[in-house]
Enzyme design. Structure first.
Site, PDB file in Angstrom:
ATOM      1  N   GLY A  17       0.801  -1.220   0.000  1.00 53.58           N
ATOM      2  CA  GLY A  17       0.000   0.000   0.000  1.00 53.58           C
ATOM      3  C   GLY A  17       0.834   1.270   0.000  1.00 53.58           C
ATOM      4  CG  HIS A  22       5.288   4.672  -4.772  1.00 56.00           C
ATOM      5  ND1 HIS A  22       5.860   3.913  -5.764  1.00 56.00           N
ATOM      6  CD2 HIS A  22       5.707   4.126  -3.597  1.00 56.00           C
ATOM      7  CE1 HIS A  22       6.616   2.981  -5.226  1.00 56.00           C
ATOM      8  NE2 HIS A  22       6.529   3.068  -3.910  1.00 56.00           N
ATOM      9  CD  GLU A  23       3.017   7.776 -11.172  1.00 57.82           C
ATOM     10  OE1 GLU A  23       3.095   6.965 -12.115  1.00 57.82           O
ATOM     11  OE2 GLU A  23       1.982   8.427 -10.926  1.00 57.82           O
ATOM     12  CG  HIS A  67       3.212   0.502  -5.402  1.00 58.46           C
ATOM     13  ND1 HIS A  67       3.372   1.581  -4.562  1.00 58.46           N
ATOM     14  CD2 HIS A  67       3.776  -0.554  -4.763  1.00 58.46           C
ATOM     15  CE1 HIS A  67       3.989   1.191  -3.460  1.00 58.46           C
ATOM     16  NE2 HIS A  67       4.256  -0.096  -3.555  1.00 58.46           N
ATOM     17  CD  GLN A  91       7.216  -7.754   3.853  1.00 61.39           C
ATOM     18  OE1 GLN A  91       6.429  -8.549   3.359  1.00 61.39           O
ATOM     19  NE2 GLN A  91       7.861  -6.860   3.124  1.00 61.39           N
ATOM     20  CE  LYS A 129      13.191   1.034  -3.083  1.00 64.05           C
ATOM     21  NZ  LYS A 129      12.441   0.496  -1.969  1.00 64.05           N
ATOM     22  CD  GLN A 156      10.077  -8.080  -2.199  1.00 62.42           C
ATOM     23  OE1 GLN A 156       9.966  -7.928  -0.997  1.00 62.42           O
ATOM     24  NE2 GLN A 156       9.443  -7.314  -3.064  1.00 62.42           N
ATOM     25  CB  VAL A 186       9.227   4.066 -11.017  1.00 57.95           C
ATOM     26  CG1 VAL A 186       8.726   5.469 -11.322  1.00 57.95           C
ATOM     27  CG2 VAL A 186       8.611   3.052 -11.969  1.00 57.95           C
TER      28      VAL A 186
END
Ligand code: AMP
Length: 281
Positions: free
Chosen positions: A29, A32-33, A35, A59, A147, A151, A174
């Site tokens: 959640g 932002h750009e 996502h 996590q 990014k 992961q 991004v």
């Protein structure tokens, strides 16, 4: 219209009739750009898109980091609607981890260094929640941001090892105009820290430039990144790494694809970023 669902049962029922292929975008959640780019890609490549919004307690190593993680469900739903997401799943913690939940998915060597070392248990939490999401949604494709490069590697390993039918698709990072990678955590930066934060990208860009000019010594590239990070007094460096892009072992010398990555703390906010080099070799 975006269907907003909350329970496992609702999600399972909705998936039965979903047009295939299905594309999944898991998030925590505060969208932002970054996502949004994953959502656009998912939409372009699938008949049905599912986004999930869940701040996953498993996590987070420390409780205060979890509690203060930014949340704005109303705005997140509006963004999912604007991106044409078909289904958004926003579960409570008890819905993801019902009473009696007692399974941990633990990926091996690739989850150990870097973020795994800095945040013990982090990738167990990530792998466990992503495996659960993959099972609930049954998507053909799942989209993750480069990014969080480690992961992506951990989830790709897990999906391959467990023969999960969901293909993991990495998407480019991004950035803001000044190079700072978008992150929900950026909201916690003070104005001064925000000005200093692009130093992560500057350090990575300098190391990449040095690589492009022929530098192949891991120690030199790590040193160069540390040197640049040290120019920001607000930056407390956690690591500057030059690692094998497949195993994440620190490299003495780059002879194939390598992942340059940094983790830096500004006050109470921890930021990470990375760059890949040597992909063409
Ligand atoms: P998060 O909500 O931070 O857990 O991120 C959800 C997904 O969005 C993960 O796959 C992230 O890697 C991805 N993501 C986060 N920030 C960015 C970004 N700046 N660019 C691309 N993807 C991102």
């Amino acid at each position: 219209m975006t269907l907003v669902l909350h329970t496992r049962a609702e999600l399972r029922t909705a998936m039965v009739d979903a047009a295939r292929p299905v594309g999944l975008v898991p998030t925590m959640g505060w969208l932002h750009e970054g996502h949004r780019a994953l959502m656009k890609r998912a939409r372009a490549e699938n008949a049905t898109t599912v986004a999930t919004i869940f701040v996953n307690p498993r996590q987070f190593g420390n409780a205060s980091d979890y509690t203060r993680y930014p949340r704005d469900t109303g705005n997140d739903i509006a963004i999912c609607e604007a991106e044409g997401i078909d289904i958004v799943w926003i579960p409570e913690v008890e819905e993801v981890y019902p009473t009696g939940f007692d399974t941990t998915v633990s990926v091996g060597a690739v989850a150990e260094p870097l973020e795994g070392a800095a945040r013990p248990g982090h990738f167990d939490g990530v792998a466990t929640v992503v495996a659960t999401l993959f099972a609930l949604v049954g998507a053909e494709h799942a989209y993750f941001g480069q990014k969080d490069a480690q992961q992506v590697m951990v989830i790709t390993r897990m999906a391959a090892d467990l023969a999960l039918p969901t293909q993991v698709i990495p998407c480019p990072t991004v950035r803001e105009a000044d190079g700072l990678a978008l992150s929900s955590r950026n909201v916690h930066l003070t104005p001064g820290e925000r000005v200093a934060a692009p130093v992560l990208h500057r350090a990575l860009a300098a190391a990449r430039d040095a690589y492009d000019e022929g530098e192949r010594e891991g120690e030199v590239l790590r040193g160069l990144m540390e040197e640049i990070l040290a120019t920001e007094v607000l930056a407390q460096v956690e690591y500057a790494s030059c690692a094998d892009a497949l195993t994440l072992r620190e490299l003495q010398r780059i002879e194939g694809p390598a992942l340059l990555s940094v983790a830096v703390i500004f006050g109470t906010t921890r930021l990470i970023d990375n760059a890949l080099v040597g992909l063409e070799e």
